[in-house]
Design an enzyme around this catalytic site. Structure first.
Site: not given
Length: 319
Positions: A11, A72, A125
């Site tokens: 992310g 990802r 993150t």
């Protein structure tokens, strides 16, 4: 070591661009060639790589997201995909690597380091779920985004005499809810680390209404449960009109705060220092306002601790 690569994985988080800028410019300053790897480990496997220069990172320190883009990669987790990634590093002459991302990204960095490629991990993150570091890059920007949303929602909730359940990110870590809830003056904060009682939430809402309070803000971390179920229960038990706001990916975007830009810049520069010293398998973090580095294996073993004292403070101040 002559050439280093940099990638962002998982992310995105505000401050990633500031870290990229720091790695590239500190790398060039120290005589390295710097190669940008687009789309994380997936881009590494596919050879989506280009040489970066000083102009590549101009005018990005204040921008959210990641200029290198992110993705990802399930393929990277396979033996075949991992070997392909190592082959690509060899083909492009990359003999050092800096990776930016969360827990999963750091695990990938550990595997590359174990394959004898000097690798440094930088925690980026918004969830702030890396236990070895006090804070991660992007966390405080996300908190500011949520606090701003709380303020706006409070205005309209007050106008209509409503309660509002605000769902924020944090599947396993309730730090966004905790910090934003305290800073935003929420009446109730629901996090995965502390078991909550819906009757206590309802009691506080009723007591507030009885003394003339026109709003009631409940901040809910997404990992606890369904915000609409919580909203329905509150409305049924209290009779107070209760709405739901799911903030979603808005929390990942926006210009990073000055704090996120600062720690990102310091960590990016530190990563180059470590590679220059011949170190590998290190995870960067921040402790007591100082940049630290530790063995990435040890870093990944540190469990995230929840600030129960801060949580208790929110309960006292929201009576």
């Amino acid at each position: 070591m002559k050439t280093i690569g940099i990638l962002t994985s998982g992310g995105d988080a505000p401050g990633m661009n500031a870290a990229i800028r720091a790695v590239v410019r500190a790398g060039i300053y120290n005589g390295f060639k710097v190669m940008g790897i687009r789309q994380g480990y997936n881009g590494l496997i596919n050879g989506d790589i280009y040489e970066m220069n000083l102009s590549s990172v101009a005018d990005i320190i204040h921008r959210g997201g990641t200029m290198l883009r992110s993705a990802r990669s399930e393929e990277f987790k396979t033996e075949k995909g991992f070997k392909k990634a190592l082959n690509v590093l060899e083909v492009f002459g990359i003999d050092g690597l800096v990776v930016l991302g969360g827990d999963g990204t750091l695990k990938g960095a550990r595997e590359i380091s174990n394959a004898s490629i000097p690798t440094i991990g930088i925690p980026c993150t918004i969830d702030n779920d890396c236990g070895y570091s006090d804070f991660t890059i992007g966390f405080f920007t996300a908190v500011e985004t949520v606090v701003d949303a709380i303020s706006k929602i409070r205005d309209t909730s007050t106008s209509h005499g409503r309660a509002n359940v605000i769902e924020v990110m944090g599947r396993h870590c309730g730090d966004i809810a905790l910090y934003a809830g305290l800073a935003g003056g929420a009446e109730s904060i629901i996090v995965p680390e502390v078991e909550f009682n819906i009757d206590e939430v309802c009691k506080k809402a009723i007591q507030g209404k009885n003394r003339g309070k026109l709003h009631h803000i409940i901040v809910l971390a997404e990992g606890v449960g369904n915000a609409y179920d919580v909203s329905k229960a509150i409305e049924e038990k209290t009779g107070i009109d209760t709405r739901v706001t799911v903030l979603g990916y808005i929390q990942r975007g926006g210009n990073p705060t000055s704090y996120d830009r600062i720690i990102a810049s310091k960590m990016g520069s530190k990563a180059i220092d470590l590679l220059k010293e011949g170190k590998s398998g290190r995870a960067l973090g921040i402790k007591c306002n100082s940049i630290i580095d530790m063995d990435i294996n040890d870093a990944l073993k540190v469990e995230k601790s929840f600030d129960i004292e801060m949580y208790d403070t929110t309960k006292i101040l929201s009576i």
